[in-house]
Design a protein around this motif. Structure first.
Motif, PDB file in Angstrom:
ATOM      1  N   LEU A  58     -13.513  42.752  37.525  1.00 29.45           N
ATOM      2  CA  LEU A  58     -12.817  41.484  37.733  1.00 29.45           C
ATOM      3  C   LEU A  58     -13.581  40.328  37.096  1.00 29.45           C
ATOM      4  CD1 LEU A  58     -10.194  40.565  39.040  1.00 29.45           C
ATOM      5  CD2 LEU A  58     -11.470  40.053  41.128  1.00 29.45           C
ATOM      6  N   ALA A  59     -14.899  40.338  37.184  1.00 33.40           N
ATOM      7  CA  ALA A  59     -15.700  39.283  36.558  1.00 33.40           C
ATOM      8  C   ALA A  59     -15.519  39.283  35.048  1.00 33.40           C
ATOM      9  CB  ALA A  59     -17.175  39.462  36.917  1.00 33.40           C
ATOM     10  N   ASN A  60     -15.431  40.464  34.451  1.00 32.84           N
ATOM     11  CA  ASN A  60     -15.173  40.559  33.012  1.00 32.84           C
ATOM     12  C   ASN A  60     -13.804  39.989  32.662  1.00 32.84           C
ATOM     13  OD1 ASN A  60     -17.049  42.610  31.087  1.00 32.84           O
ATOM     14  ND2 ASN A  60     -17.451  42.721  33.277  1.00 32.84           N
ATOM     15  N   ARG A  61     -12.837  40.222  33.541  1.00 32.62           N
ATOM     16  CA  ARG A  61     -11.492  39.702  33.300  1.00 32.62           C
ATOM     17  C   ARG A  61     -11.485  38.184  33.356  1.00 32.62           C
ATOM     18  NH1 ARG A  61      -6.119  41.665  33.866  1.00 32.62           N
ATOM     19  NH2 ARG A  61      -4.648  40.126  34.669  1.00 32.62           N
ATOM     20  N   TRP A  62     -12.184  37.606  34.328  1.00 32.52           N
ATOM     21  CA  TRP A  62     -12.236  36.144  34.442  1.00 32.52           C
ATOM     22  C   TRP A  62     -13.010  35.529  33.282  1.00 32.52           C
ATOM     23  CZ3 TRP A  62     -13.803  36.211  40.318  1.00 32.52           C
ATOM     24  CH2 TRP A  62     -12.644  36.387  41.088  1.00 32.52           C
ATOM     25  N   LYS A  63     -14.097  36.166  32.926  1.00 27.07           N
ATOM     26  CA  LYS A  63     -14.965  35.617  31.893  1.00 27.07           C
ATOM     27  C   LYS A  63     -14.346  35.729  30.504  1.00 27.07           C
ATOM     28  CE  LYS A  63     -18.294  38.096  30.177  1.00 27.07           C
ATOM     29  NZ  LYS A  63     -18.040  37.922  28.707  1.00 27.07           N
ATOM     30  N   HIS A  64     -13.585  36.772  30.283  1.00 28.91           N
ATOM     31  CA  HIS A  64     -13.028  37.162  28.987  1.00 28.91           C
ATOM     32  C   HIS A  64     -14.123  37.789  28.123  1.00 28.91           C
ATOM     33  CE1 HIS A  64      -9.258  35.240  29.916  1.00 28.91           C
ATOM     34  NE2 HIS A  64      -9.839  34.054  30.038  1.00 28.91           N
ATOM     35  N   ASN A  65     -13.961  39.078  27.838  1.00 22.38           N
ATOM     36  CA  ASN A  65     -14.942  39.762  27.007  1.00 22.38           C
ATOM     37  C   ASN A  65     -14.875  39.290  25.561  1.00 22.38           C
ATOM     38  OD1 ASN A  65     -14.294  42.512  29.033  1.00 22.38           O
ATOM     39  ND2 ASN A  65     -16.381  41.776  28.744  1.00 22.38           N
ATOM     40  N   ASN A  66     -16.030  39.163  24.946  1.00 28.48           N
ATOM     41  CA  ASN A  66     -16.032  38.870  23.521  1.00 28.48           C
ATOM     42  C   ASN A  66     -16.018  40.176  22.733  1.00 28.48           C
ATOM     43  OD1 ASN A  66     -18.673  39.893  23.442  1.00 28.48           O
ATOM     44  ND2 ASN A  66     -19.622  37.853  23.528  1.00 28.48           N
ATOM     45  N   ALA A  67     -15.926  40.076  21.410  1.00 30.01           N
ATOM     46  CA  ALA A  67     -15.794  41.264  20.569  1.00 30.01           C
ATOM     47  C   ALA A  67     -17.027  42.154  20.644  1.00 30.01           C
ATOM     48  CB  ALA A  67     -15.517  40.845  19.130  1.00 30.01           C
ATOM     49  N   GLU A  68     -18.216  41.549  20.761  1.00 29.84           N
ATOM     50  CA  GLU A  68     -19.441  42.338  20.829  1.00 29.84           C
ATOM     51  C   GLU A  68     -19.467  43.216  22.082  1.00 29.84           C
ATOM     52  OE1 GLU A  68     -23.261  43.379  19.151  1.00 29.84           O
ATOM     53  OE2 GLU A  68     -21.566  42.247  18.355  1.00 29.84           O
ATOM     54  N   GLU A  69     -19.039  42.663  23.204  1.00 33.22           N
ATOM     55  CA  GLU A  69     -18.982  43.442  24.439  1.00 33.22           C
ATOM     56  C   GLU A  69     -17.954  44.554  24.335  1.00 33.22           C
ATOM     57  OE1 GLU A  69     -20.130  40.002  27.730  1.00 33.22           O
ATOM     58  OE2 GLU A  69     -18.109  40.056  26.865  1.00 33.22           O
ATOM     59  N   LEU A  70     -16.761  44.234  23.822  1.00 31.91           N
ATOM     60  CA  LEU A  70     -15.723  45.251  23.687  1.00 31.91           C
ATOM     61  C   LEU A  70     -16.162  46.362  22.748  1.00 31.91           C
ATOM     62  CD1 LEU A  70     -12.522  43.010  23.484  1.00 31.91           C
ATOM     63  CD2 LEU A  70     -13.195  44.479  25.390  1.00 31.91           C
ATOM     64  N   ALA A  71     -16.850  45.996  21.664  1.00 32.10           N
ATOM     65  CA  ALA A  71     -17.345  47.011  20.729  1.00 32.10           C
ATOM     66  C   ALA A  71     -18.363  47.919  21.410  1.00 32.10           C
ATOM     67  CB  ALA A  71     -17.956  46.342  19.504  1.00 32.10           C
ATOM     68  N   ALA A  72     -19.233  47.337  22.231  1.00 34.59           N
ATOM     69  CA  ALA A  72     -20.211  48.150  22.957  1.00 34.59           C
ATOM     70  C   ALA A  72     -19.518  49.113  23.903  1.00 34.59           C
ATOM     71  CB  ALA A  72     -21.174  47.242  23.720  1.00 34.59           C
ATOM     72  N   TYR A  73     -18.534  48.622  24.656  1.00 33.33           N
ATOM     73  CA  TYR A  73     -17.782  49.491  25.560  1.00 33.33           C
ATOM     74  C   TYR A  73     -17.103  50.617  24.783  1.00 33.33           C
ATOM     75  CZ  TYR A  73     -18.095  45.666  29.041  1.00 33.33           C
ATOM     76  OH  TYR A  73     -18.514  44.698  29.910  1.00 33.33           O
ATOM     77  N   ALA A  74     -16.463  50.256  23.666  1.00 29.88           N
ATOM     78  CA  ALA A  74     -15.720  51.240  22.877  1.00 29.88           C
ATOM     79  C   ALA A  74     -16.654  52.279  22.268  1.00 29.88           C
ATOM     80  CB  ALA A  74     -14.918  50.539  21.786  1.00 29.88           C
TER      81      ALA A  74
END
Length: 360
Positions: free
Chosen positions: A58-74
């Protein structure tokens, strides 16, 4: 704060919440790639407490992930994906896994038409994925009598045998599938809904997706660029219906990202009026029975591929097929792709691909 030692590293989700992402919508900070990677490894290992995991999502949803975070997750997700590459290099179609609820799912028909025209296509989905848990690619194919619960190597063979392939999330991405219950208990989408659509199980060099706002398309392109796993040549995204990869009627934005022979990348966006390509109708004209989206979509698919419909659904399928053909650069323009799509339907080749899928 004292350093936390574990098999994963120094950043359990609770610490990330307290010190980085969970401090509030204005004070929260972005994670480093290392922090986001560690968080994803912990999540896929089932390590976080359920309350902490929900709070983190939920904190990630409120904060909005940037591309670097999404790339790390992916990239961490990719460590768990069972990839199976066909000999063909298809267009990877990554629609929202949680499905559609009011309009026809046209991607099966569009993908089959594109495949019959010489553009191999891969689609992938799960089964009633949270939060919407609505009909997706799998359910239309099930209604059409096409096998869907395939192992990844079978999916790759399907692409090479027919030109169209379906990859089933529980088989190629079991680590993400294992999060189903936790995601369902969230009640809202999380970043998992975003990254699962770019799993690219066939390792295709072209991705086709959708967005609500152009800024999201740019973020996804930046995610691909930041990824250490993905090595795409082209990305084509458009404003899709219900967030799916079916182009919406009317004034529509298209985003196009390409890597040139020199390694330089370009990002462009342009507008199309779908009426100029035969889609001269409204959004609601593509609606179906909300209690049977998959069944109605399958009936529409059969009729369009057989050449028995020349109405709004046939026009929408042809245009969506054209975008797949154009995405792979098998046509220089959308107009040329549209002509190829219509000729393929008229010749009976598209219907033949559907029969091949049923026989696979």
């Amino acid at each position: 704060m004292a350093v936390v030692e574990s098999e994963f590293g120094e950043w359990p989700l609770k610490r990330l919440m307290t010190e980085v992402v969970g401090t509030g919508t204005k004070s929260a900070e972005d994670m480093t790639r290392e922090q986001a990677s560690e968080a994803m490894r912990r999540i896929l290992a089932g390590e976080p407490d359920h309350t902490t995991l929900g709070a983190f999502w939920l904190a990630n949803r409120w904060k909005h992930n940037n591309a670097e975070e999404l790339a790390a997750y992916a990239d961490v997700m990719a460590e768990h994906v069972e990839y199976a590459e066909p000999d063909a290099d298809p267009v990877d179609c990554g629609a929202n896994y949680d499905g559609k609820g009011t309009t026809a799912i046209l991607g099966v028909a569009a993908g089959v038409v594109a495949a019959a025209a010489g553009t191999p296509v891969v689609v992938h989905s799960g089964d009633r994925v949270p939060t919407q848990k609505q009909d997706a690619y799998k359910h239309v194919l099930d209604e059409l009598g096409v096998r869907t619960e395939l192992d990844p190597e079978e999916s790759a063979d399907m692409v090479d045998d027919t030109g169209f392939g379906f990859y089933y999330q529980p088989r190629f991405n079991p680590a993400i599938h294992a999060l189903w219950e936790r995601r369902d208990n969230m009640g809202v989408r999380t970043f998992v809904n975003t990254i699962e659509t770019i799993a690219n199980p066939a390792n295709a060099s072209v991705h086709l997706g959708s967005f609500y706002h152009l800024a999201f398309a740019k973020k996804m392109v930046n995610t691909f660029e930041a990824s250490e796993h993905h090595d795409l040549d082209r990305v084509l995204m458009f404003q899709g219906m219900e967030g799916y990869d079916d182009i919406r009627p009317g004034y529509t934005k298209v985003a196009e990202w390409t890597t040139g022979d020199d390694g330089e990348t370009t990002f462009d966006d342009f507008d199309i009026e779908t009426a100029e390509y035969g889609m001269d109708f409204e959004y609601d004209d593509l609606g179906v029975d909300e209690d049977d989206v998959a069944g109605d979509s399958a009936e529409i698919t059969e009729a369009v591929l057989a050449g028995e419909r020349e109405d709004r659904f046939a026009d929408a399928v042809a245009l969506n097929a054209a975008l797949r053909i154009y995405a792979r650069e098998d046509a220089e323009t959308i107009d040329e792709g549209l002509e190829m799509a219509r000729e393929t339907i008229a010749s009976g080749d598209a219907e033949a691909v559907l029969e091949d899928l049923r026989d696979f």
